[in-house]
Design an enzyme around this catalytic site. Structure first.
Site, PDB file in Angstrom:
ATOM      1  N   CYS A  16      -2.752   8.412   3.944  1.00 50.89           N
ATOM      2  CA  CYS A  16      -2.715   7.641   2.697  1.00 50.89           C
ATOM      3  C   CYS A  16      -3.881   8.069   1.822  1.00 50.89           C
ATOM      4  O   CYS A  16      -3.715   8.303   0.645  1.00 50.89           O
ATOM      5  CB  CYS A  16      -2.833   6.159   2.980  1.00 50.89           C
ATOM      6  SG  CYS A  16      -1.558   5.585   4.077  1.00 50.89           S
ATOM      7  N   GLU A  45       0.899  -1.169   0.000  1.00 53.34           N
ATOM      8  CA  GLU A  45       0.000   0.000   0.000  1.00 53.34           C
ATOM      9  C   GLU A  45       0.928   1.206   0.000  1.00 53.34           C
ATOM     10  O   GLU A  45       1.578   1.495   0.993  1.00 53.34           O
ATOM     11  CB  GLU A  45      -0.893  -0.055   1.231  1.00 53.34           C
ATOM     12  CG  GLU A  45      -2.091   0.870   1.116  1.00 53.34           C
ATOM     13  CD  GLU A  45      -1.753   2.277   1.547  1.00 53.34           C
ATOM     14  OE1 GLU A  45      -1.284   3.068   0.690  1.00 53.34           O
ATOM     15  OE2 GLU A  45      -1.949   2.591   2.715  1.00 53.34           O
TER      16      GLU A  45
END
Ligand SMILES: *[C@@H]1O[C@H](CO)[C@@H](O)[C@H](O)[C@H]1NC(C)=O
Length: 590
Positions: free
Chosen positions: A336, A302
């Protein structure tokens, strides 16, 4: 005339319904696995009264000892403590200890695992303030940022995993197909063994606990490599898990946190772990994957995002403005799935710029622990990014963007060693600018313009990242159709990042945002070996090897002809083909 009778039966139905609901609530509460109470004393620096010596130009590295991590408060520069990072040999030993503990954990039932997770959930709710304060001290964030990013997310993940984890991991029956019609075919999800998570510093509590929750539920042990930036709070958070495991009578070695620099991450990846979850940047993601490839360890990467929020011309701005402000400035942009590009319809562009400008100018910066309640934006956890961020702004301005607020490091009048970046508003940004393509992880609002839905999709998809996204419009169907055209892993209509509070959903990206999914059934199953099993299901029926193909074969040609007909009979697409094949088989026997 029969009106009163109807009323009476309605009352009866409602009473019965309520009774059933209340009994169901009680029964589900009684039958749910119960947690156990445990306590962990929060470390002294979680208190607002705590004072540490203020460092000049604080840095994580100590000049004398490369294994030493200097932990300090980024909002004030106060030294908290030094923590020694483990050597590669230490990591190897830790791996062996986790592995031994996992053998026993793999034998636990789902109810036993859910009881542990329930204890953690109870602890988190009861001690949320201490957990948030530790996170604020170590990262410089505010209590509101911590509550939203550390507590809500972790509670959502625990709740979903306790309620639905078992069904996600239950054995799964599949079709055996016509040829194998006499078999049961199923998948059982077995723990991989020892998994690992190399996680980022932006939410030290949630980023460490998220992978632990999934690992425990799926029967794995786990090594979490915490970031060197949050080594101090991570040590406290590990104590919470250990106290919980101890209260339930399990080996605390099942979950181990290690904090350190890149060499520690490398040692974890090469320690023998069966899976790596990495959260970080594309650059480091490639290094992790290369290291993992030597041992063929599967990875889930990720790697951050450059999330767009597309505003169509009919956007309800009263609703969208606060959502966008939170989407950009939550945790000082260190997310994120933070909004890093707002792509606005030309019809409402000037209005949006004007309103955002009025909001951003009022944001106040500081240390929430030292300065109290008048703080909107905390500190930057990394103190070595200012030049890079100022460079992005300069590049954009040189290519025609307008800088309306901020754009540079903020020198706090009280906290001279604090690490702050001014809340920034940069408008008229175009896709050729660095800031439209690179993740900033900073409190920088970037506004771009589009001429209509198709142009918005085109602009959004020019970016190499593809993690989250948002589309705002009064027309939900149109907004959803745009979501489907975005090259991303996740989309929200008229909202930002909320897909992560729906822990049933998979989390992850495409492009340089990485691959693989955590959360949801996909996340739990991703930590398992999906083992395929077949068993005979009809009594006395087993797979026969026909004499015609049994070793030593009488004739290779006759045997082959027989098989050809079996193919036609089993897989043929027309009845004539299948009938002919059956005739062929009968002939072959004579
Ligand atoms: C493995 O990780 C280390 C970082 O600690 C890095 O220096 C090295 O280049 C990586 N190995 C490969 C093959 O990329």
């Amino acid at each position: 005339m029969d009106q009163p009778q109807n009323d009476l039966s309605l009352v009866k139905i409602i009473t019965l319904g309520l009774g059933a609901l209340i009994s169901w609530l009680f029964i589900s509460w009684f039958s749910a696995p119960k947690g156990k109470k445990f306590t962990v004393k929060p470390p002294a620096p979680t208190s607002s009264d705590w004072k540490g010596p203020v460092l000049n130009n604080p840095s994580l590295r100590s000049a004398s000892d490369p294994t030493n991590i200097v932990c300090y408060d980024p909002a004030t520069g106060q030294h908290i403590e030094d923590i020694r990072s483990p050597s590669p040999e230490d990591v190897k030993i830790i791996y062996e200890e986790v592995k031994a503990a996992q053998v026993e954990w793999a034998k636990t039932t789902f109810d036993q695992r859910k009881a542990v997770l329930t204890s953690i959930l109870d602890f988190v709710i009861e001690n949320q303030e201490d957990i948030c304060r530790a996170s604020c001290r170590d990262t410089g964030k505010t209590m509101i940022d911590a509550s939203l990013g550390e507590i809500f997310t972790t509670c959502a993940k625990l709740r979903w995993t306790i309620d639905h984890g078992e069904e996600a991991l239950a054995e799964d029956h599949r079709s055996p197909g016509l040829m194998m019609i006499y078999k049961t075919a199923k998948v059982v999800y077995q723990p991989m063994g020892v998994v690992s998570a190399l996680v980022s510093w932006n939410y030290p509590f949630h980023n460490a606990f998220g992978p632990v929750i999934s690992a425990l539920m799926s029967g794995n042990g786990i090594i979490v490599k915490c970031s060197e930036y949050v080594a101090w709070s991570s040590a406290y958070y590990q104590e919470i898990i250990h106290a919980c495991l101890k209260a339930h009578g399990y080996d605390t070695n099942l979950v181990r946190f290690v904090s350190g620099f890149a060499d520690v991450g490398e040692a974890v990846v090469r320690s023998g772990v069966n899976h790596v979850t990495f959260i970080g940047s594309p650059g480091v993601g490639k290094i992790v994957q290369r290291n993992a490839s030597d041992l063929l360890v599967p990875c889930l990467l990720e790697l951050g995002g450059k999330d767009c929020a597309i505003l169509l011309k009919d956007t309800d701005l009263d609703h969208a403005m606060p959502v966008l402000m939170r989407g950009v400035f939550q945790n000082c942009g260190q997310n994120c799935v933070g909004i890093e590009r707002i792509i606005v319809a030309q019809e409402i562009y000037d209005k949006v710029v004007e309103e955002m400008s009025a909001r951003i100018v009022r944001l106040r910066q500081g240390s929430v622990l030292a300065d109290g309640s008048g703080v909107d934006c905390g500190a930057m956890t990394m103190g070595n990014q200012f030049e890079k961020l100022e460079g992005f702004v300069k590049d954009a301005v040189s290519k025609g963007a307008r800088l309306l607020h901020g754009g540079k490091r903020f020198h706090h009048p009280i906290h001279k060693s604090g690490q702050y970046f001014e809340p920034t508003l940069l408008v008229d940004v175009t896709a050729d600018m660095d800031i439209a393509n690179e993740e900033t992880f900073a409190p920088i609002m970037v506004i771009m313009k589009h001429t209509g839905p198709e142009d918005a999709v085109r602009v959004a998809n020019l970016c190499p990242y593809g993690l989250g996204s948002s589309v705002f419009s009064a027309d939900k169907a149109l907004a959803e159709s745009i979501c489907r055209k975005l090259r991303v892993g996740m989309s929200n209509v008229n909202d930002f990042g909320v897909n992560y509070l729906c822990q049933s959903l998979p989390f992850g990206g495409v492009g340089i945002s990485g691959y693989g999914r955590f959360s949801g059934a996909e996340g739990l199953r991703g930590l398992c070996t999906p083992k395929a099993i077949t068993v005979d299901r009809v009594p006395f029926v087993k797979t026969p090897i026909p004499p015609i193909v049994d070793y030593p074969v009488k004739s290779a040609f006759v045997g082959y002809g027989f098989l050809q007909n079996v193919v036609g009979m089993t897989y043929g697409t027309s009845p004539v083909e299948r009938a002919n094949s059956i005739v062929g088989i009968i002939k072959a026997f004579f």
